[in-house]
Motif scaffolding. Structure first.
Motif, mmCIF file in Angstrom:
data_model
loop_
_atom_site.group_PDB
_atom_site.id
_atom_site.type_symbol
_atom_site.label_atom_id
_atom_site.label_comp_id
_atom_site.label_asym_id
_atom_site.label_seq_id
_atom_site.Cartn_x
_atom_site.Cartn_y
_atom_site.Cartn_z
ATOM 1 N N GLN A 1 43.844 48.021 31.822
ATOM 2 C CA GLN A 1 42.812 47.428 31.008
ATOM 3 C C GLN A 1 43.122 46.372 30.188
ATOM 4 O O GLN A 1 42.148 45.479 29.981
ATOM 5 N N ALA A 2 44.387 46.043 29.825
ATOM 6 C CA ALA A 2 44.854 44.969 29.034
ATOM 7 C C ALA A 2 44.641 43.673 29.872
ATOM 8 O O ALA A 2 44.105 42.619 29.477
ATOM 9 N N LEU A 3 44.932 43.806 31.302
ATOM 10 C CA LEU A 3 44.921 42.401 32.116
ATOM 11 C C LEU A 3 43.363 42.189 32.678
ATOM 12 O O LEU A 3 43.212 41.130 33.060
ATOM 13 N N GLN A 4 42.708 43.244 32.441
ATOM 14 C CA GLN A 4 41.208 43.051 32.775
ATOM 15 C C GLN A 4 40.581 41.708 31.512
ATOM 16 O O GLN A 4 39.566 40.839 31.971
ATOM 17 N N VAL B 1 40.864 38.755 30.855
ATOM 18 C CA VAL B 1 41.568 37.563 31.303
ATOM 19 C C VAL B 1 41.229 36.382 30.404
ATOM 20 O O VAL B 1 41.900 35.629 29.875
ATOM 21 N N GLU B 2 39.692 36.244 29.893
ATOM 22 C CA GLU B 2 39.571 34.991 29.150
ATOM 23 C C GLU B 2 40.203 35.266 27.680
ATOM 24 O O GLU B 2 40.597 34.068 27.167
ATOM 25 N N GLU B 3 40.286 36.351 27.283
ATOM 26 C CA GLU B 3 40.917 36.595 25.828
ATOM 27 C C GLU B 3 42.514 36.341 26.010
ATOM 28 O O GLU B 3 43.104 35.425 25.045
ATOM 29 N N LEU B 4 42.933 36.694 27.233
ATOM 30 C CA LEU B 4 44.508 36.606 27.194
ATOM 31 C C LEU B 4 44.790 34.923 27.576
ATOM 32 O O LEU B 4 45.479 34.363 26.903
ATOM 33 N N GLN B 5 43.751 34.273 28.166
ATOM 34 C CA GLN B 5 43.970 32.863 28.446
ATOM 35 C C GLN B 5 43.746 32.002 27.410
ATOM 36 O O GLN B 5 44.637 31.234 27.199
ATOM 37 N N LYS C 1 32.563 35.546 38.776
ATOM 38 C CA LYS C 1 31.802 34.786 38.289
ATOM 39 C C LYS C 1 30.954 34.024 39.342
ATOM 40 O O LYS C 1 29.890 33.450 39.039
ATOM 41 N N LYS C 2 31.474 33.510 40.532
ATOM 42 C CA LYS C 2 30.801 32.709 41.735
ATOM 43 C C LYS C 2 29.776 33.886 42.266
ATOM 44 O O LYS C 2 28.868 33.475 42.977
ATOM 45 N N GLY C 3 30.014 35.050 42.035
ATOM 46 C CA GLY C 3 28.876 36.113 42.735
ATOM 47 C C GLY C 3 29.634 36.640 44.110
ATOM 48 O O GLY C 3 28.886 37.356 44.782
ATOM 49 N N PHE C 4 30.776 36.433 44.236
ATOM 50 C CA PHE C 4 31.186 36.783 45.429
ATOM 51 C C PHE C 4 31.877 38.350 45.404
ATOM 52 O O PHE C 4 32.338 38.963 46.478
ATOM 53 N N LEU C 5 32.244 38.773 44.203
ATOM 54 C CA LEU C 5 32.630 40.073 43.834
ATOM 55 C C LEU C 5 31.462 40.697 43.072
ATOM 56 O O LEU C 5 30.863 40.246 42.056
ATOM 57 N N PRO C 6 31.413 42.228 42.915
ATOM 58 C CA PRO C 6 30.424 43.130 41.991
ATOM 59 C C PRO C 6 30.715 42.708 40.721
ATOM 60 O O PRO C 6 31.794 42.590 40.242
ATOM 61 N N PRO C 7 29.803 42.352 39.929
ATOM 62 C CA PRO C 7 29.939 41.718 38.329
ATOM 63 C C PRO C 7 30.462 42.919 37.417
ATOM 64 O O PRO C 7 31.458 42.640 36.631
ATOM 65 N N GLN C 8 30.456 44.178 37.863
ATOM 66 C CA GLN C 8 31.014 45.145 37.145
ATOM 67 C C GLN C 8 32.357 45.831 37.623
ATOM 68 O O GLN C 8 33.082 46.769 37.221
ATOM 69 N N ALA C 9 32.861 45.121 38.648
ATOM 70 C CA ALA C 9 34.128 45.895 39.245
ATOM 71 C C ALA C 9 35.284 45.459 38.797
ATOM 72 O O ALA C 9 35.483 44.544 38.085
ATOM 73 N N GLN C 10 36.308 46.468 38.849
ATOM 74 C CA GLN C 10 37.551 46.257 38.159
ATOM 75 C C GLN C 10 38.118 45.208 38.776
ATOM 76 O O GLN C 10 38.425 45.430 40.027
ATOM 77 N N LEU C 11 39.094 44.153 38.068
ATOM 78 C CA LEU C 11 39.767 43.088 38.708
ATOM 79 C C LEU C 11 41.018 43.886 39.321
ATOM 80 O O LEU C 11 41.583 44.552 38.614
#
Length: 568
Positions: A228-231, A233-237, A255-265
């Motif tokens: 959950q923490a590593l999801q 991304v922007e806050e950590l960066q 963000k480019k639309g190549f992966l589902p928007p709600q999918a877990q990273l």
């Protein structure tokens, strides 16, 4: 039951205008494997020093609040009592090694407590840390990774319930880094130890840690399960913490639309294989090392060198080594701990002399050359930058070599270097009291003060967080107009891939590979032989296509193609 309970903790160092820790409230479960992350100065190390009582019993200051560790109130408990509950391996772990032989050092803390079984405890700790059978070896016979394991064994021998490690793999090659974390996993899972690591290498956090604590502005921003923490991304960066490269790439592709928007990273390469299953990877032609220039900068011809040993045969480092570094090259020396990278550099500057063969600098043998003459042509910036500081101010340290050698414009040259390396506001500070990144910049300024023809850098990004490492890499890029020939010894493969034009791989006292990054990292046999590891994103791309050659997140995202569009 909780291993750590903190309520309303505020701590201010003596003379500081603002507290380093501000109203920290925190609970850490017994048996957890926790990573503490945050940018420089956020209070990570200060928090951990509170847990073992160093603050405030040895490091004075104003402490408010309540801290309880393994049932003990740290304010009311003596440090000697807390040490049996909380083991600590510091970032500068070499300072914890105090005895001449391995077993002697591992059992020393138990001897101090007058445990009758102190030797048995030491042997048990060595076995737990992978150093079984090395009892009688001298500590200087160990590699850097083994020395780190010995420091850990010294803490483990007291059988504490909680172990804290500050940057446990900062100076280690991947093989020894894996070994450290495997030992910690066994201690956690088999012995039930609570493990806390201060760590910047998020790929290890993803593989080994259960929870992540983000420290921000002196407070505990959040404590979350690792996935959950590593999801975030922007806050950590934003806090200069960079999630695993696979996670960063997935976020960009999402963000480019190549992966589902709600999918877990994904957070590991294995998870990345599933997440990127519908993508292809464009393949570029491999790079080939440029034809060598004719002018020599440094050359080794038939060089053999061995260190004398107190007992046993001398330890051979190089046997009949031949290597030439040409003018204008940017060379990375890589190899496992103990491969001879630092030794090679010390021979280049005349600090070590080979028993056989010759070392030449710009076509002239170093044999018989005066140290002063050598230092005008080549400069070595040490792995530990504090070893570069001999004066009581940064200005004094930068000016010293120029001043004693009578460089006519040494004062104006000092001003220029202070400005170039962004040290003007720090020029009156003692270099040993600066932050890690500031010390690195200052040591680089000292190294280039005499405008040497060759600059040698030993582990220039060790012990630095990702943001500071990027800053140092930017400084190295800016220095191209000053330093035309540079050699870096490093375990930082991201630095190697982004900076070096040529990579020399050392193993067993020999050059086992020499070429471009594509030529080196495309060979799986080298990784097995030497224990080197390319950046995680390179491995990810190769899993998608064995021909792929991507070394950065930017390259990976640019190379990805949407073959099977996801469906909402």
């Amino acid at each position: 039951m909780n291993a750590v309970e903190i309520q309303g903790l505020t701590y201010t160092y003596p003379g500081a205008a603002q507290p380093t820790l501000k109203d920290v409230n925190l609970q850490i479960e017994k048996g957890d494997f926790l990573a503490v992350v945050g940018n420089n100065g956020c209070g990570k190390s200060t928090l951990c020093k509170v847990l073992n009582g160093l603050i405030p019993h040895f490091i004075a200051g104003d402490l408010q609040g309540r801290v309880q560790v393994e049932g003990l109130n740290t304010l009311e408990s003596d440090v000697s009592v807390l040490a049996q509950k909380v083991g600590y391996v510091y970032q500068d772990f070499e300072n914890q090694i105090v005895r001449p032989t391995v077993l002697d050092d591992a059992s020393y803390s138990c001897l101090n407590y007058a445990f009758p079984d102190y030797l048995d405890r030491g042997r048990k700790a060595l076995a737990q840390c992978g150093l079984e059978g090395r009892d009688e070896e001298y500590i200087w016979q160990l590699s850097g990774g083994q020395t780190h394991l010995l420091a850990l064994a010294g803490s483990v021998s007291l059988e504490p319930d909680l172990l804290i490690l500050d940057e446990p793999i900062a100076q280690l090659d991947p093989l020894h880094a894996d070994r450290i974390y495997q030992v910690l996993r066994r201690l956690n899972e088999e012995q039930g130890k609570t493990i806390i690591v201060i760590e910047h290498h998020t790929e290890y956090i993803a593989d080994y840690c259960r929870h992540v604590l983000l420290m921000k502005d002196g407070g505990a921003a959040w404590l979350l399960p690792t996935r959950q923490a590593l999801q975030r991304v922007e806050e950590l960066q934003a806090c200069n913490i960079f999630p695993p490269q696979v996670t960063q790439a997935a976020c960009r592709l999402q963000k480019k639309g190549f992966l589902p928007p709600q999918a877990q990273l994904p957070t590991t390469v294995e998870e990345g294989c599933q997440a990127f299953a519908g993508l292809g990877c464009r393949v570029r032609a491999p790079e080939v090392a440029a034809a060598p220039r004719q002018e020599e900068a440094v050359a080794f011809h038939g060089v053999s060198l061995a260190y004398r040993s107190v007992k046993g045969e001398p330890r051979s480092i190089f046997q009949n080594l031949d290597l030439t570094i040409r003018q204008g090259e940017r060379v990375a020396l890589i190899g496992s701990n103990g491969a001879g990278k630092s030794t090679l550099m010390k021979m280049m500057v005349g600090l070590l002399k080979p028993q056989q063969g010759t070392v030449s600098l710009f076509g002239e043998s170093l044999a018989g050359k005066q140290a002063e003459d050598i230092s005008r042509q080549i400069s070595l910036v040490y792995q530990n930058p504090e070893e570069m500081f001999i004066k009581d101010s940064i200005r004094g340290d930068i000016a010293y070599a120029m001043k004693v050698r009578g460089v006519p414009d040494w004062e104006s040259r000092t001003d220029q270097l202070l400005k170039r390396f962004r040290l003007e506001q720090l020029q009156d500070r003692d270099g040993r009291l600066l932050s890690g990144g500031q010390m690195r910049r200052a040591s680089l300024a000292i190294g280039v003060a005499l405008e040497p023809g060759v600059l040698l850098l030993d582990e220039p990004t060790a012990n630095l967080d990702i943001a500071t490492r990027r800053e140092i890499m930017a400084v190295l890029e800016e220095m191209k107009d000053i330093i035309h020939t540079a050699v870096i010894a490093t375990h930082d493969m991201q630095l190697v891939c982004q900076w070096a034009q040529r990579i020399v791989v050392l193993c067993g006292g020999k050059v086992v590979a020499d070429g471009s990054r594509d030529e080196i990292f495309s060979r799986p046999d080298l990784a097995r032989m030497v224990g080197i590891r390319p950046p995680e994103i390179f491995t990810m791309a190769r899993r998608m296509d064995p021909r792929a050659l991507c070394y950065t997140v930017d390259e990976f995202v640019d190379c990805c193609e949407e073959e099977t569009p996801w469906k909402s």
